[in-house]
Motif scaffolding. Sequence first.
Motif, PDB file in Angstrom:
ATOM      1  N   ILE A   1       0.847  -1.201   0.000  1.00  0.00           N
ATOM      2  CA  ILE A   1       0.000   0.000   0.000  1.00  0.00           C
ATOM      3  C   ILE A   1       0.879   1.246   0.000  1.00  0.00           C
ATOM      4  N   LEU A   2       1.925   1.222   0.839  1.00  0.00           N
ATOM      5  CA  LEU A   2       2.827   2.371   0.948  1.00  0.00           C
ATOM      6  C   LEU A   2       3.427   2.711  -0.413  1.00  0.00           C
TER       7      LEU A   2
ATOM      8  N   SER B   1       0.888   4.266  -2.797  1.00  0.00           N
ATOM      9  CA  SER B   1       0.486   5.627  -2.402  1.00  0.00           C
ATOM     10  C   SER B   1       1.583   6.638  -2.671  1.00  0.00           C
ATOM     11  N   VAL B   2       2.849   6.218  -2.456  1.00  0.00           N
ATOM     12  CA  VAL B   2       3.955   7.145  -2.707  1.00  0.00           C
ATOM     13  C   VAL B   2       3.992   7.532  -4.179  1.00  0.00           C
TER      14      VAL B   2
ATOM     15  N   LEU C   1       1.549   7.444  -6.302  1.00  0.00           N
ATOM     16  CA  LEU C   1       0.371   8.255  -6.565  1.00  0.00           C
ATOM     17  C   LEU C   1       0.611   9.701  -6.116  1.00  0.00           C
ATOM     18  N   GLY C   2       1.200   9.864  -4.923  1.00  0.00           N
ATOM     19  CA  GLY C   2       1.488  11.203  -4.403  1.00  0.00           C
ATOM     20  C   GLY C   2       2.415  11.971  -5.333  1.00  0.00           C
ATOM     21  N   PHE C   3       3.429  11.294  -5.861  1.00  0.00           N
ATOM     22  CA  PHE C   3       4.347  11.940  -6.803  1.00  0.00           C
ATOM     23  C   PHE C   3       3.600  12.401  -8.051  1.00  0.00           C
TER      24      PHE C   3
ATOM     25  N   LEU D   1       0.369  13.039  -8.461  1.00  0.00           N
ATOM     26  CA  LEU D   1      -0.768  13.955  -8.298  1.00  0.00           C
ATOM     27  C   LEU D   1      -0.372  15.413  -8.478  1.00  0.00           C
ATOM     28  N   ILE D   2       0.834  15.745  -8.047  1.00  0.00           N
ATOM     29  CA  ILE D   2       1.238  17.151  -8.038  1.00  0.00           C
ATOM     30  C   ILE D   2       2.155  17.433  -9.206  1.00  0.00           C
ATOM     31  N   ASN D   3       1.659  18.179 -10.179  1.00  0.00           N
ATOM     32  CA  ASN D   3       2.582  18.681 -11.199  1.00  0.00           C
ATOM     33  C   ASN D   3       2.023  19.968 -11.767  1.00  0.00           C
TER      34      ASN D   3
ATOM     35  N   ALA E   1      -2.749  19.843   2.039  1.00  0.00           N
ATOM     36  CA  ALA E   1      -2.078  18.557   2.260  1.00  0.00           C
ATOM     37  C   ALA E   1      -1.758  18.392   3.742  1.00  0.00           C
TER      38      ALA E   1
ATOM     39  N   ILE F   1      -4.572  17.011   5.666  1.00  0.00           N
ATOM     40  CA  ILE F   1      -4.716  15.558   5.481  1.00  0.00           C
ATOM     41  C   ILE F   1      -3.775  14.798   6.422  1.00  0.00           C
TER      42      ILE F   1
END
Lengths: 274, 94
Positions: B10-11, B14-15, B17-19, B21-23, B37, B40
Amino acid sequence: MDTASIIAFGYVIASGLFIFGLKLLGSPATARKGNMISAVGMLIAVCVALLDQGIVDYTWIAGGMIAGGLIGAIAARVVAMTSMPEMVALFNGFGGAASLLVGWAALTPDSSTFTLITIVLSILIGGVTLTGSLVAYGKLSEVLGSGAVNFSGQQIVNSLVILGVVAGAVLFCMNPADPTFLYVVIGLALLFGVMAVIPIGGADMPVVISLLNSYSGLAACAAGFAINNNVLIVAGSLVGASGIILTQIMCKAMNRSLSNVLFSGFASVSNEVT
Amino acid sequence: MNGAEFLLFILMLSVFLGFELINKVPATLHTPLMSGANAISGITVVGAVALAGAGDPTTSKILGAAAVGLAMINVVGGYMVTDRMLGFFKKKEG
């Protein structure tokens, strides 16, 4: 559906809303909606967490929630628009402190080594986030001087603190029954947060706060491992990863590199010497 | 299913995905995004609730209650401050 499935299902929905909310926060037209969506995710996560079968007494929870919620709401209302960044730093510090305490409270006599390591990580990252954010708040709000603080032998002191943290963490994992090493790790983590932020000047604080925000996500993620909770891991690592990227973007906007910001204080010392 | 390797899986996802999401975030959104953020990351409250509500031992109950309070400041304050900032932007532009 039994309670455990409802909780698990609620966490899945909350995680989805956090992801969607973060995505929408990245563009101006949808940002406010994105924030709302992520807040709804948080509400769902907290509500299903209250269904936990292990909870036998709600008085302490209610006390913490009412006190924290009121303080947060009042602080968010009265803060001046120009003081937003330091308010964010302060909130961030509290989040880090919460992860530190969760890691600490998760410690039981029969914790496995893996759990012990994650407890140490959440205490360490949470502690650095707490004091680092407090120093950042102090510099921005000018409670502390906004200049970079440098003294001779600073690198030696920092190296000793890091060595002490590592040694304390290893000793704690080997003797979890002895709380001395736990307190050593907590103390040194708090000290390290201060040492890491004081050499950085006030103008660079927004970047530092963004980095500390990323840390508070990682601390929540580590706490998630310590208590075996996947919504903490998902939300924490999302914040951790997106926080790092945002920090990079902010550095680029200032035409600097991240290491340039973080070590600017030390660089100015060596420049003075040469 | 809740073994360490499952959680690490999962970790990792998610990592990434986090990378992703932000651009390309415009500069005006840097602070609100950071603040949103940050709210959250107050998710720790979910973990703190279970610890604060456990019958005993008392130490973990007190630590848990303190964590609930601190995390709630982060959550409630974080979301409200972000909303205020974003509301301000809209008014200024419109």
